[in-house]
Design a protein around this motif. Sequence first.
Motif, PDB file in Angstrom:
ATOM      1  N   LEU A  84    -110.376  16.875 -39.715  1.00 53.99           N
ATOM      2  CA  LEU A  84    -112.242  15.955 -39.607  1.00 53.99           C
ATOM      3  C   LEU A  84    -113.533  17.045 -40.410  1.00 53.99           C
ATOM      4  CD1 LEU A  84    -112.079  17.677 -36.216  1.00 53.99           C
ATOM      5  CD2 LEU A  84    -111.305  15.796 -37.128  1.00 53.99           C
ATOM      6  N   LEU A  85    -113.102  17.121 -41.942  1.00 51.02           N
ATOM      7  CA  LEU A  85    -113.930  17.629 -42.621  1.00 51.02           C
ATOM      8  C   LEU A  85    -113.629  16.808 -43.895  1.00 51.02           C
ATOM      9  CD1 LEU A  85    -113.473  21.566 -42.948  1.00 51.02           C
ATOM     10  CD2 LEU A  85    -114.732  20.215 -41.908  1.00 51.02           C
ATOM     11  N   GLU A  86    -114.468  16.468 -44.547  1.00 56.30           N
ATOM     12  CA  GLU A  86    -114.675  15.386 -46.267  1.00 56.30           C
ATOM     13  C   GLU A  86    -114.022  16.847 -47.639  1.00 56.30           C
ATOM     14  OE1 GLU A  86    -116.813  12.848 -47.277  1.00 56.30           O
ATOM     15  OE2 GLU A  86    -118.341  13.294 -45.245  1.00 56.30           O
ATOM     16  N   PHE A  87    -113.698  16.171 -48.168  1.00 60.86           N
ATOM     17  CA  PHE A  87    -112.660  16.840 -48.725  1.00 60.86           C
ATOM     18  C   PHE A  87    -113.264  17.996 -49.609  1.00 60.86           C
ATOM     19  CE2 PHE A  87    -113.993  14.273 -53.022  1.00 60.86           C
ATOM     20  CZ  PHE A  87    -114.689  15.221 -53.648  1.00 60.86           C
ATOM     21  N   PRO A  88    -114.758  17.478 -49.886  1.00 58.65           N
ATOM     22  CA  PRO A  88    -115.666  19.406 -50.304  1.00 58.65           C
ATOM     23  C   PRO A  88    -115.101  20.314 -49.576  1.00 58.65           C
ATOM     24  CG  PRO A  88    -116.933  17.247 -51.272  1.00 58.65           C
ATOM     25  CD  PRO A  88    -115.428  16.122 -49.533  1.00 58.65           C
ATOM     26  N   ASP A  89    -115.615  20.271 -48.439  1.00 60.71           N
ATOM     27  CA  ASP A  89    -115.943  20.877 -47.488  1.00 60.71           C
ATOM     28  C   ASP A  89    -113.876  21.419 -47.420  1.00 60.71           C
ATOM     29  OD1 ASP A  89    -118.260  21.128 -46.692  1.00 60.71           O
ATOM     30  OD2 ASP A  89    -117.628  19.493 -45.550  1.00 60.71           O
ATOM     31  N   VAL A  90    -112.855  20.677 -47.157  1.00 58.41           N
ATOM     32  CA  VAL A  90    -111.646  21.029 -47.111  1.00 58.41           C
ATOM     33  C   VAL A  90    -111.702  21.583 -48.111  1.00 58.41           C
ATOM     34  CG1 VAL A  90    -109.392  20.162 -47.519  1.00 58.41           C
ATOM     35  CG2 VAL A  90    -110.754  19.300 -46.180  1.00 58.41           C
ATOM     36  N   PHE A  91    -112.054  21.551 -49.500  1.00 61.18           N
ATOM     37  CA  PHE A  91    -111.432  22.056 -50.529  1.00 61.18           C
ATOM     38  C   PHE A  91    -112.349  23.796 -50.667  1.00 61.18           C
ATOM     39  CE2 PHE A  91    -111.561  23.683 -55.160  1.00 61.18           C
ATOM     40  CZ  PHE A  91    -112.527  24.801 -55.238  1.00 61.18           C
ATOM     41  N   SER A  92    -113.602  24.139 -49.421  1.00 66.41           N
ATOM     42  CA  SER A  92    -114.024  25.346 -49.365  1.00 66.41           C
ATOM     43  C   SER A  92    -113.216  26.430 -49.012  1.00 66.41           C
ATOM     44  CB  SER A  92    -115.501  25.055 -48.658  1.00 66.41           C
ATOM     45  OG  SER A  92    -116.634  24.472 -50.274  1.00 66.41           O
ATOM     46  N   THR A  93    -113.205  25.643 -47.690  1.00 65.67           N
ATOM     47  CA  THR A  93    -111.795  26.271 -46.753  1.00 65.67           C
ATOM     48  C   THR A  93    -110.747  26.939 -47.523  1.00 65.67           C
ATOM     49  OG1 THR A  93    -110.268  24.896 -46.088  1.00 65.67           O
ATOM     50  CG2 THR A  93    -112.617  24.907 -45.022  1.00 65.67           C
ATOM     51  N   ALA A  94    -110.140  26.077 -49.279  1.00 63.76           N
ATOM     52  CA  ALA A  94    -109.295  26.364 -49.546  1.00 63.76           C
ATOM     53  C   ALA A  94    -109.718  28.119 -49.797  1.00 63.76           C
ATOM     54  CB  ALA A  94    -108.657  25.405 -50.408  1.00 63.76           C
ATOM     55  N   ALA A  95    -110.432  28.220 -50.323  1.00 63.77           N
ATOM     56  CA  ALA A  95    -110.921  29.738 -51.511  1.00 63.77           C
ATOM     57  C   ALA A  95    -111.420  31.397 -50.241  1.00 63.77           C
ATOM     58  CB  ALA A  95    -112.414  29.388 -52.022  1.00 63.77           C
ATOM     59  N   VAL A  96    -110.739  30.724 -48.866  1.00 58.95           N
ATOM     60  CA  VAL A  96    -111.282  31.575 -48.281  1.00 58.95           C
ATOM     61  C   VAL A  96    -110.092  32.706 -48.273  1.00 58.95           C
ATOM     62  CG1 VAL A  96    -111.022  32.367 -45.936  1.00 58.95           C
ATOM     63  CG2 VAL A  96    -112.820  30.424 -46.043  1.00 58.95           C
ATOM     64  N   CYS A  97    -109.204  32.624 -48.282  1.00 59.07           N
ATOM     65  CA  CYS A  97    -108.083  33.129 -48.045  1.00 59.07           C
ATOM     66  C   CYS A  97    -105.677  32.393 -48.527  1.00 59.07           C
ATOM     67  CB  CYS A  97    -107.304  34.193 -46.659  1.00 59.07           C
ATOM     68  SG  CYS A  97    -106.650  32.869 -45.709  1.00 59.07           S
ATOM     69  N   THR A  98    -105.343  32.998 -48.588  1.00 51.56           N
ATOM     70  CA  THR A  98    -104.295  32.677 -49.245  1.00 51.56           C
ATOM     71  C   THR A  98    -103.116  31.631 -48.074  1.00 51.56           C
ATOM     72  OG1 THR A  98    -103.934  34.302 -50.506  1.00 51.56           O
ATOM     73  CG2 THR A  98    -102.185  32.826 -50.167  1.00 51.56           C
ATOM     74  N   SER A  99    -103.576  31.745 -46.820  1.00 52.34           N
ATOM     75  CA  SER A  99    -102.878  31.121 -45.632  1.00 52.34           C
ATOM     76  C   SER A  99    -103.883  29.967 -45.536  1.00 52.34           C
ATOM     77  CB  SER A  99    -102.985  31.809 -44.203  1.00 52.34           C
ATOM     78  OG  SER A  99    -103.810  32.649 -44.470  1.00 52.34           O
ATOM     79  N   TRP A 100    -104.918  30.245 -46.013  1.00 54.23           N
ATOM     80  CA  TRP A 100    -105.991  28.716 -45.809  1.00 54.23           C
ATOM     81  C   TRP A 100    -105.679  27.814 -46.646  1.00 54.23           C
ATOM     82  CZ3 TRP A 100    -111.294  29.063 -43.145  1.00 54.23           C
ATOM     83  CH2 TRP A 100    -111.169  29.209 -41.346  1.00 54.23           C
ATOM     84  N   ARG A 101    -105.904  28.612 -48.079  1.00 48.49           N
ATOM     85  CA  ARG A 101    -105.818  27.400 -48.613  1.00 48.49           C
ATOM     86  C   ARG A 101    -103.759  26.740 -49.062  1.00 48.49           C
ATOM     87  NH1 ARG A 101    -106.814  26.420 -53.897  1.00 48.49           N
ATOM     88  NH2 ARG A 101    -105.424  25.606 -55.922  1.00 48.49           N
TER      89      ARG A 101
END
Length: 421
Positions: free
Chosen positions: A25-42
Amino acid sequence: MEQPPASNADWSSLPGSILASILCLLEFPDVFSTAAVCTSWRATARMLPRLGNIYSRPQTPCLLYTSVPGATEMFSLTTSRSYTLPELPADTHVADRYIFGSSHGWLVTADGRSELHLFNPATGEQLGLAPIATIEHVTPVLDDNGRLSRYNLSFYDARVPRLELHPPQAFQVGELRETLFVKVVLSCDPSRADCTAMLIHNPNRQLSFARVGLGGEQWHWVTTSPRYVDYSDCIYHAGAFYAIDLQGGIHRYTIAGSYASCEVIFNDTVAYIAHNVYIAEASSGDLLQIWRFTDMQGDETRELRTNGFDIYDLDFENQSIMPKNNLGDDALFIGHNYTCCLPTKDYPKLLPGHVYFTDDCDYWVMDNKNSRRDVGFYNLENRSCHELASTVPWENWPNPIWITPSFTKTKKVRNLFFSLK
């Protein structure tokens, strides 16, 4: 004081299926930001492109360009930051291509042999279009060993039988793309439905079309009349292609097999040949006629700069135009991309009543590859132009272009993801 239970929650253990449904449901910059949270989210974020059509959230247009080192990047209007695409396959490097269109998340590029391809920079998928040797005006010339030596480009208009204006001109294999192609628009996303590509090409900015994929082995020349040439822009609307010429006339082309029928739905607006004329569909469904104005600035270093736009509503019944002083809540995107209006209520980071533009003046762009790129946005209310950012990393070739990222795909492709610049 006892902490609320939620503060101790281990969000990294959130099931991947639930996280994926949220990220879609997110735009790609927000998806990129979530990828930096932790290994599993990335890992979940990197999986999204493999999900194909599941990740179908409409994206805000970005500016695609190549940086000085040759990397392909996207400037996001939602974050005002640039994102670098991973290294692309050798046969899809954008820096080695010329770009002649952007529709539904797909670039239209011409390679070093002047062949046209569709390329989705978000997924890395590439689709070939019909060979240019099947364009009516192009004749391949072979050497004594049967290898392609050059192309001859013939000069005649859209009347049948042909009227040769002067002898064909010879072009090296890689040079033809600089003269032949003007713009390509797609009828739809080829990963979702049967798609047709409409090509505006020289001589005289005529039209040819080809299917994308199965059945797309040939370009079909649109033969109508010598009057129906000099097209500036084209969109797909209500099941047909609507092409606007350099005098403001609009012609509707309906495709049936290998034939395109023509209907003049709006007469020429001016009696002279102009440049930079566009057609767009407003979010209301109405068609707009857009005129762009540029001038040359600078003494030693000449620069082409946009200094204004005039936008008109079309009165088809009376065959007249009515000045439109604003776009309401719409934002307009103009350049080599598919000309489009987007409602800012659905894209809140866009500025209502603004025109986002890139330079697309054919001969200026081709003859001045190292000149300043004319990229920015225009406020229709106070009639002022602005830069997108304080620094402009897109001072490079190929010409920057607006693209709406799309993660849908037609087949299994290599997984790509963006990195923050």
